[in-house]
Design a protein around this motif. Structure first.
Motif, mmCIF file in Angstrom:
data_model
loop_
_atom_site.group_PDB
_atom_site.id
_atom_site.type_symbol
_atom_site.label_atom_id
_atom_site.label_comp_id
_atom_site.label_asym_id
_atom_site.label_seq_id
_atom_site.Cartn_x
_atom_site.Cartn_y
_atom_site.Cartn_z
ATOM 1 N N ARG B 17 -13.516 -3.306 -20.643
ATOM 2 C CA ARG B 17 -12.286 -2.581 -20.334
ATOM 3 C C ARG B 17 -11.179 -3.453 -19.745
ATOM 4 O O ARG B 17 -11.410 -4.300 -18.888
ATOM 5 C CB ARG B 17 -12.590 -1.451 -19.344
ATOM 6 N N ASP B 20 -10.555 -2.993 -15.804
ATOM 7 C CA ASP B 20 -11.467 -3.495 -14.775
ATOM 8 C C ASP B 20 -10.870 -4.588 -13.892
ATOM 9 O O ASP B 20 -11.195 -4.662 -12.704
ATOM 10 C CB ASP B 20 -12.744 -4.053 -15.422
ATOM 11 N N LEU B 23 -9.505 -3.434 -10.740
ATOM 12 C CA LEU B 23 -10.422 -2.607 -9.948
ATOM 13 C C LEU B 23 -11.539 -3.420 -9.287
ATOM 14 O O LEU B 23 -12.015 -3.070 -8.204
ATOM 15 C CB LEU B 23 -11.034 -1.505 -10.832
ATOM 16 N N ILE B 24 -11.973 -4.491 -9.938
ATOM 17 C CA ILE B 24 -13.064 -5.281 -9.348
ATOM 18 C C ILE B 24 -12.556 -6.313 -8.353
ATOM 19 O O ILE B 24 -13.348 -6.969 -7.677
ATOM 20 C CB ILE B 24 -13.931 -5.997 -10.427
ATOM 21 N N THR B 25 -11.251 -6.447 -8.237
ATOM 22 C CA THR B 25 -10.711 -7.428 -7.291
ATOM 23 C C THR B 25 -9.959 -6.766 -6.135
ATOM 24 O O THR B 25 -9.427 -7.457 -5.267
ATOM 25 C CB THR B 25 -9.749 -8.399 -8.015
ATOM 26 N N GLY B 26 -9.895 -5.434 -6.160
ATOM 27 C CA GLY B 26 -9.206 -4.743 -5.069
ATOM 28 C C GLY B 26 -7.690 -4.717 -5.229
ATOM 29 O O GLY B 26 -6.976 -4.397 -4.290
ATOM 30 N N THR B 28 -5.719 -2.608 -6.466
ATOM 31 C CA THR B 28 -5.541 -1.263 -7.000
ATOM 32 C C THR B 28 -4.339 -0.575 -6.395
ATOM 33 O O THR B 28 -3.885 -0.923 -5.313
ATOM 34 C CB THR B 28 -6.796 -0.423 -6.718
ATOM 35 N N TRP B 30 -4.100 2.796 -5.501
ATOM 36 C CA TRP B 30 -4.410 4.162 -5.068
ATOM 37 C C TRP B 30 -3.211 4.682 -4.291
ATOM 38 O O TRP B 30 -2.520 3.904 -3.624
ATOM 39 C CB TRP B 30 -5.649 4.187 -4.159
ATOM 40 N N VAL B 254 -6.001 6.582 -10.112
ATOM 41 C CA VAL B 254 -6.575 7.813 -9.560
ATOM 42 C C VAL B 254 -8.089 7.694 -9.618
ATOM 43 O O VAL B 254 -8.657 7.420 -10.674
ATOM 44 C CB VAL B 254 -6.085 9.055 -10.336
ATOM 45 N N GLY B 255 -8.719 7.904 -8.462
ATOM 46 C CA GLY B 255 -10.147 7.652 -8.322
ATOM 47 C C GLY B 255 -11.020 8.839 -8.648
ATOM 48 O O GLY B 255 -11.655 9.424 -7.784
ATOM 49 N N HIS B 510 -7.960 8.731 -15.313
ATOM 50 C CA HIS B 510 -8.375 8.476 -13.934
ATOM 51 C C HIS B 510 -9.817 7.985 -13.942
ATOM 52 O O HIS B 510 -10.654 8.474 -13.197
ATOM 53 C CB HIS B 510 -8.177 9.719 -13.077
ATOM 54 N N GLY B 511 -10.072 7.008 -14.804
ATOM 55 C CA GLY B 511 -11.399 6.404 -14.895
ATOM 56 C C GLY B 511 -11.980 6.389 -16.296
ATOM 57 O O GLY B 511 -12.994 5.767 -16.547
#
Lengths: 177, 813
Positions: B17, B20, B23-26, B28, B30, B254-255, B510-511
């Protein structure tokens, strides 16, 4: 109260209210918003960071307790664009969907691998029991952690976070293209 | 006419994806990560009472507290807050109470907002809540649906004169789609009747809801952790009377949502009003406890089913009578959720007579609304449980009974007794594959052997041969159900001068991985590299039209709009390509990103055309300098994913402990764009469905207080609670969209709950058990074994389902 704390390699000297949680300090004072808050009872693990090399739920630690300590967050894992093997494994194994639990899940997984460099499926499931994910059903997370274990050996865990540039170069297989 | 994506290299590939990396490194975005200059923070005071009149609110102390800029009560907002929208009046006489965002005179569920504080910091705002005194005059609580509709019941909303909001009925004899169910029951050789309880669940998305409103620009901008930015913008305009063009809504990262963020919330309205009032940005982020208590819940139905059949197993009729708990108010689609189930009780079976009646009931609990599956999981659970019960009554193998009644693959398209036309499916193929992976016959042998031996650990096999309707929805169907909007989706393509492509979608991920999947589809269609496609969504400014993401609609409706826009891009590019190559447009064919003059080696790439259009120096007469295009797609029909799920459960008859030994899910979701994403959706869906069967329940005490108000009590499963699943697919393309796709977001959740409960009942049926109420906690399973009958809500009904943490009186253990 005055604290000195090193977060992702930078040392901060700050005045904090005694009641400030570590996660609040990280997010609100330092702008480390990669670490998130998912609950208010320390059940979800979304806020997991490393305190002196071991995973803690940063909503269950006061900022003043981190005085004199070294904190690593999800934002401090990748070096010079080089992902940590666990980050890479989460991507490679589609171990995230919405990604909200992911920072905490990755930090916990690194801690797990530091204690057990070759966990079987059950050991992974138990090792990340304190971190909730609502999207993935965990199966790909378990796969990612075991995959990372194979990528990382030897020298996994907190030690991997303190690699210097020279060591980085010798860390073969960290990055799969 | 949209044509299918040409066979390319991207669609069907398990692409990792795009989403990612951040999202995997922070890195984000939000909503709670947002920080704006001068931003203030809000905290909400919520009612601890389920039902009470507010007699007085004293905010004087709070107003004096440090850092506090404003304290407001319902009385302050009464003239401006309007009534929260309900977009789905299911009947003309549906009773719907006023739904203030902040309670004015009366609270109707515990957790309702009664006051708000805006302060310099979140901590100061929270502190100031302590300085607000509210006097309540308690009213009787209304907690039990069956009691609530009795004549002398206490009323949630006395001015409505009843707790019954509406009764919605479908009858196949009246509709002309089948016979009379009463006649079928009257003349049946076998009748089985059961009542199931669909416990109340909480969506429990991982990211708590958060809102930031910035009123300082020409448009008021709202960031919200929502699934529905477009609906939210429209509803803010309609609810508050603000001009729609003066509002911009952004759903950043969006989580998760699972239907739980398909809402226009009190908190969104209150934050909007306070930011406007103060002229400064305001942020509100809920705590998990606030989320569990006040964000909408799901399910909560009492389901009475009567099935009529012949001795040979042929089902002749099905009657469904429901009570559905609305909670205290009708939120965005609250009343319609159980009605969506009306079309799914007949499931994959040819049922000649069908009657469905649902009464929606008000209680003094948190409002219910969409939760993953919304109406279909309830229907699928009930019918799949009933098929097992009927099989037992007839002494037939439950799979054979299903096969006798299901629609055969050669019978598609098939119009069901509840009026839907299933376009495609192959239940035989999915079932055969599942049986093979599961070793069905081998496990049946082991089950018989353990039973004979009197083993203390008994084995049960649970079956769920499900289908569902997704791709909400053909607008005309929604119109016929009185829904307040259509079911179309919007997409657009912008061809940039360098040949890169921007895709705009009205879906709001949202995911789910839309950025990756849409890129794959567009890459194939336009013949551009996957990496050259950027997908924009979730902002009413960049993505101006849309109906957002829910009901497994994004791929079947949203991606179809994008595909249709790509078709238009190619059509617009064609005369320009012809002009550039000095040929007739009729001589051109488009493939692999190039227009080729038929029968020659001459070609021009889409990127060259994009650049030529940008320069616009030499275009054919009358052709505008743009090949950008947009499209709005309205589906002709739903799509109908299906599958066969088989679950083997071991039940320790001495402790009631259930262990899932193996779980096989064979799903048919039609053509697959990205198998990796599909598998992930199935895994996550399975766990949510299994969690309903085994762990989760929103429990209220006798005073109407939510007893499962934290993650210590509301048991979202952890990795250690779950097995690994065996998943596979069969592929019967949908014939109602050009991609041949069906949707996969909810299938796992819909299918798995009955598979697990059927397995548990199958393991202990010889003990006289014919049902175990959900969640099937060790206490309830053990109790069922002891009593040899359906376990009433006795031990195990307490918060945490007897799993620990709280005792029956609600105290910490």
């Amino acid at each position: 109260m005055r604290i000195t704390v090193t977060v992702d390699g930078t040392t901060y000297l700050d005045e904090v209210e005694p009641r400030t949680l570590l996660v609040q300090y990280l997010r609100e004072r330092l702008g480390k918003v990669g670490t998130v808050v998912g609950c208010d009872t320390s059940n979800c693990g979304a806020c997991t960071v490393h305190l002196d090399g071991h995973s803690v739920k940063s909503c269950a630690v006061l900022a003043v307790q981190a005085d004199g300590c070294e904190v690593t967050t999800i934002e401090g894992l990748a070096r010079d664009g080089q992902l940590h093997p666990v980050q890479r494994a989460f991507h490679d194994n589609h171990a995230l969907q919405c990604g909200f639990c992911t920072p905490g899940m990755i930090m916990q997984s690194i801690d797990l691998l530091a204690e057990n460099s070759d966990p079987d499926e059950q050991a992974v499931r138990e090792g990340i029991e304190g971190n909730l994910c609502r999207c993935t059903g965990y199966q790909n997370i378990v796969r990612a952690v075991r995959d990372a274990a194979h990528e990382m050996r030897p020298g996994a865990g907190p030690e991997a976070e303190r690699m210097n540039e020279a060591e980085m170069g010798t860390q073969a297989g960290v990055r799969r293209s | 006419m949209t044509t299918a994506a040409e066979p390319g290299q991207e669609v069907g590939k398990g692409r990792l994806r795009k989403e990612d990396a951040r999202l995997i490194t922070g890195r984000t975005r939000w909503t709670d990560n947002m920080s704006l200059p001068g931003m203030l923070h809000m905290a909400m005071l919520r009612s601890p009472m389920a039902h009470a009149r507010i007699t007085n609110i004293d905010t004087s102390e709070a107003r004096q507290m440090p850092g506090v800029l404003a304290v407001v009560t319902g009385a302050d907002l009464a003239d401006s807050q309007g009534s929260l929208p309900c977009a789905w009046p299911i009947t003309e006489d549906m009773k719907s109470p006023d739904a203030p965002s902040m309670a004015v005179n009366q609270v109707n569920f515990a957790g309702e907002v009664v006051a708000a504080v805006v302060a310099r910091s979140a901590a100061e705002a929270a502190d100031a809540l302590e300085g607000i005194d509210v006097d309540y005059d308690e009213l009787p609580v209304v907690l039990d649906m069956a009691e609530a509709i009795k004549d002398d019941a206490d009323l949630v909303h006395p001015d409505l004169g009843t707790n019954s909001s509406a009764t919605w009925i479908f009858d196949s004899a009246e509709a002309g789609t089948g016979g009379s169910v009463d006649e079928a029951i009257g003349s049946a050789e076998v009748v089985v009747e059961r009542t199931f309880r669909q416990q109340r669940l909480i969506p429990a998305f991982m990211e708590p809801r958060s809102i930031v409103v910035d009123p300082t620009g020409e448009q008021v901008t709202m960031w919200s952790a929502t699934q529905v930015p477009h609906i939210l913008r429209l509803m803010l305009a309609m609810t508050l009377g603000v001009p729609e063009h003066k509002v911009r809504v952004i759903a950043p990262d969006v989580g998760g949502g699972f239907g739980g963020k398909l809402q226009v919330t009190p908190e969104e309205v209150i934050t909007f009003l306070l930011a406007q009032k103060l002229g400064r940005p305001v942020k509100y982020t809920e705590t998990r406890s606030e989320s569990l208590a006040s964000a909408h819940h799901g399910r909560d139905q009492l389901q009475k089913l009567t099935v009529a059949a012949r001795r040979d197993g042929t089902v002749t009729g099905l009657k469904v009578e429901l009570l559905a708990d609305m909670g205290a108010y009708l939120r965005l689609v609250t009343p319609g959720v159980p009605i969506l189930g009306a079309f799914m009780y007949n499931a994959i079976y040819k049922i000649p007579a069908y009657h469905f009646a649902c009464t929606n009931v008000f209680t003094t609990k948190t409002p219910t609304d969409a939760y993953r599956g919304a109406g279909r999981p309830e229907a699928t659970f009930a019918i799949e449980r009933m098929m097992d019960e009927l099989a037992n009554e007839l002494g037939m193998d439950p799979l054979e009974l299903r096969e006798k009644n299901w629609i055969k693959h050669e019978e598609f398209p098939y119009t069901t007794v509840s009026t839907l036309t299933y376009d495609s499916g192959n239940y035989e193929a999915a079932t055969a594959r599942a049986k093979e992976l599961f070793d069905y016959d081998g496990l049946r042998r082991e089950q018989a052997e353990r039973r004979q031996r009197g083993d203390s650990v008994q084995l049960g096999i649970g079956i769920s041969t499900f289908t569902e309707m997704c791709g909400l929805a053909p607008s005309r169907v929604l119109g016929s159900l009185s829904y307040g909007a259509g079911g179309w989706e919007y997409g657009a393509i912008r061809m940039l001068p360098t040949g890169k492509v921007e895709v705009i979608t009205g879906s709001s991920a949202h995911g789910q991985g839309h950025e990756t999947a849409w890129s794959q589809i567009v890459a194939d269609k336009l013949g551009v590299p996957f990496e050259d496609v950027e997908v924009l969504h979730g902002d009413t400014q960049s993505s101006p039209r849309g109906l957002d993401t829910y009901g497994s609609r994004s791929l079947t409706v949203g991606a179809m709009a994008v595909l249709s826009a790509a078709d238009k891009v190619i059509e617009k590019a064609k005369p320009i390509a012809a002009h550039m190559m000095e040929c007739s447009p009729d001589d051109l064919e488009f493939s692999g990103g190039k227009f080729t003059v038929r029968g020659t080696g001459t070609d021009t790439g889409i990127a060259d055309i994009a650049l030529a259009v940008f320069a616009a120096h030499d275009l054919p007469d009358g052709v505008e300098p743009s090949i950008d295009a947009d499209a709005t797609f309205d589906p002709e029909n739903f799509s109908f994913p299906h599958g066969t799920h088989l679950c083997a459960a071991e039940v320790d008859t001495e402790t009631g402990q259930v262990r899932l030994r193996s779980y096989v899910a064979v799903d048919d979701v039609g053509k697959v764009v990205n198998p990796l994403i599909v598998e992930g959706q199935v895994h996550g869906g399975l766990v949510q469905g299994i969690a309903q069967a085994l762990f989760e329940e929103a429990v209220y005490d006798e005073s109407g207080t939510l007893m499962t108000g934290t993650f210590a009590d509301y048991l979202v499963p952890s990795a250690a609670d779950m097995p690994s699943f065996t998943t596979d697919r069969t592929e019967t393309p949908s014939t109602t969209n050009a991609l041949g796709v069906k949707g996969v977001g909810e299938a796992g959740t819909i299918a798995s709950t009955p598979a697990v409960v059927n397995a548990i009942v199958d393991a202990i049926r010889h003990k006289g058990v014919d049902d175990v109420e959900m969640p099937c906690t060790p206490m309830r399973v053990w109790q069922a074994i002891q009593s040899g009958a359906q376990s009433a809500a006795g031990p195990g009904a307490e918060p945490g389902g007897g799993m620990g943490s709280l005792d029956a009186e609600g105290g910490a253990r």
